[in-house]
Write a protein that holds these residues in place. Structure first.
Motif, PDB file in Angstrom:
ATOM      1  N   LYS A  91      -7.753  -1.546  -8.303  1.00  0.00           N
ATOM      2  CA  LYS A  91      -9.151  -1.459  -8.738  1.00  0.00           C
ATOM      3  C   LYS A  91      -9.840  -0.221  -8.175  1.00  0.00           C
ATOM      4  O   LYS A  91     -10.721   0.338  -8.814  1.00  0.00           O
ATOM      5  CB  LYS A  91      -9.926  -2.706  -8.300  1.00  0.00           C
ATOM      6  CG  LYS A  91      -9.662  -3.917  -9.138  1.00  0.00           C
ATOM      7  CD  LYS A  91     -10.530  -5.075  -8.655  1.00  0.00           C
ATOM      8  CE  LYS A  91     -10.298  -6.304  -9.484  1.00  0.00           C
ATOM      9  NZ  LYS A  91     -11.106  -7.442  -9.026  1.00  0.00           N
ATOM     10  N   ARG A  92      -9.473   0.175  -6.983  1.00  0.00           N
ATOM     11  CA  ARG A  92     -10.119   1.308  -6.316  1.00  0.00           C
ATOM     12  C   ARG A  92      -9.401   2.636  -6.576  1.00  0.00           C
ATOM     13  O   ARG A  92      -9.809   3.661  -6.053  1.00  0.00           O
ATOM     14  CB  ARG A  92     -10.182   1.071  -4.808  1.00  0.00           C
ATOM     15  CG  ARG A  92     -10.937  -0.155  -4.434  1.00  0.00           C
ATOM     16  CD  ARG A  92     -12.424   0.090  -4.555  1.00  0.00           C
ATOM     17  NE  ARG A  92     -13.127  -1.163  -4.371  1.00  0.00           N
ATOM     18  CZ  ARG A  92     -14.137  -1.550  -5.130  1.00  0.00           C
ATOM     19  NH1 ARG A  92     -14.556  -0.798  -6.100  1.00  0.00           N
ATOM     20  NH2 ARG A  92     -14.725  -2.696  -4.915  1.00  0.00           N
ATOM     21  N   LEU A 107     -12.944   9.127  -2.125  1.00  0.00           N
ATOM     22  CA  LEU A 107     -12.912   7.676  -1.951  1.00  0.00           C
ATOM     23  C   LEU A 107     -13.216   7.286  -0.509  1.00  0.00           C
ATOM     24  O   LEU A 107     -13.914   6.313  -0.248  1.00  0.00           O
ATOM     25  CB  LEU A 107     -11.544   7.121  -2.370  1.00  0.00           C
ATOM     26  CG  LEU A 107     -11.326   5.624  -2.162  1.00  0.00           C
ATOM     27  CD1 LEU A 107     -12.258   4.815  -3.069  1.00  0.00           C
ATOM     28  CD2 LEU A 107      -9.884   5.255  -2.406  1.00  0.00           C
ATOM     29  N   THR A 115     -15.224   1.352   0.186  1.00  0.00           N
ATOM     30  CA  THR A 115     -14.603   2.665   0.288  1.00  0.00           C
ATOM     31  C   THR A 115     -14.349   2.889   1.773  1.00  0.00           C
ATOM     32  O   THR A 115     -14.816   2.115   2.602  1.00  0.00           O
ATOM     33  CB  THR A 115     -15.517   3.790  -0.255  1.00  0.00           C
ATOM     34  OG1 THR A 115     -16.680   3.893   0.568  1.00  0.00           O
ATOM     35  CG2 THR A 115     -15.920   3.549  -1.698  1.00  0.00           C
ATOM     36  N   THR A 119      -9.548   1.369   2.646  1.00  0.00           N
ATOM     37  CA  THR A 119      -9.355   1.347   1.195  1.00  0.00           C
ATOM     38  C   THR A 119      -8.546   2.552   0.739  1.00  0.00           C
ATOM     39  O   THR A 119      -7.647   2.415  -0.100  1.00  0.00           O
ATOM     40  CB  THR A 119     -10.721   1.316   0.471  1.00  0.00           C
ATOM     41  OG1 THR A 119     -11.439   0.168   0.918  1.00  0.00           O
ATOM     42  CG2 THR A 119     -10.549   1.265  -1.033  1.00  0.00           C
TER      43      THR A 119
END
Length: 183
Positions: A91-92, A107, A115, A119
């Protein structure tokens, strides 16, 4: 929370900042306001401590997470958790897939919820990026995030309002962008 709460934990303030910055979710985004605005640690010292704490878990995540998740996959009660970790990383990953190395720095550097170094490390593992390069780009992102958060802390309420406006603007832009994609 008052400074008394943190002092009553019995840890030296510097160790407390180090530990908070190493934790997921809080990272240096939580440790720097704690250090500068609550514990009164000078900004330059707080920045270095939080930077060190935030970078501590990165190599561990980059080089061990996949192995740990593979072991956990063998236990049926852990499969949901391991799949959730991979889904969270996917998803990230859009920014990193789109902008590559700069995306990984962004990010980590932009102090928004979900973030940061944890992550960024997760995304690097999920995407199968080169671990050594990822360590470098995540470190650069942490340096930038620390500078941003330190500046906001030094600005006090003005910094908090500025951060709120920026975060609100980003959220509004993302909502508008997602609605335009649905049309």
């Amino acid at each position: 929370m008052s400074s008394e709460f943190w002092i009553n934990l019995g840890l030296p303030p510097e160790w407390l900042v180090f530990l908070v910055s190493a934790l997921p979710v809080f990272e240096l985004r939580g440790a720097l306001p704690l250090a500068i605005n609550i514990l009164g640690i000078p900004w330059y010292w707080a920045y270095l401590i939080a930077l060190a704490g935030n970078l501590l878990p990165v190599p561990l995540i980059l080089f061990l997470l996949e192995k740990v998740l593979n072991v956990l996959e063998h236990f049926s009660f852990m499969r949901g958790f391991t799949r959730w970790i991979y889904v969270m990383g996917q998803k990230r990953s859009a920014t990193v897939e789109k902008y590559k190395r700069i995306g990984l720095i962004l990010l980590v550097a932009i102090p928004l919820p979900f973030t940061g170094a944890w992550t960024g490390s997760l995304v690097a593992v999920v995407l199968g990026l080169n671990r050594n390069e990822s360590l470098l780009y995540i470190s650069l992102g942490v340096v930038v995030a620390g500078a941003i958060v330190t500046c906001l802390c030094l600005l006090g309420w003005v910094g908090a309002m500025l951060a709120g406006l920026v975060l609100g603007g980003i959220a509004f832009t993302r909502i508008i962008h997602s609605k335009n994609q649905l049309v």
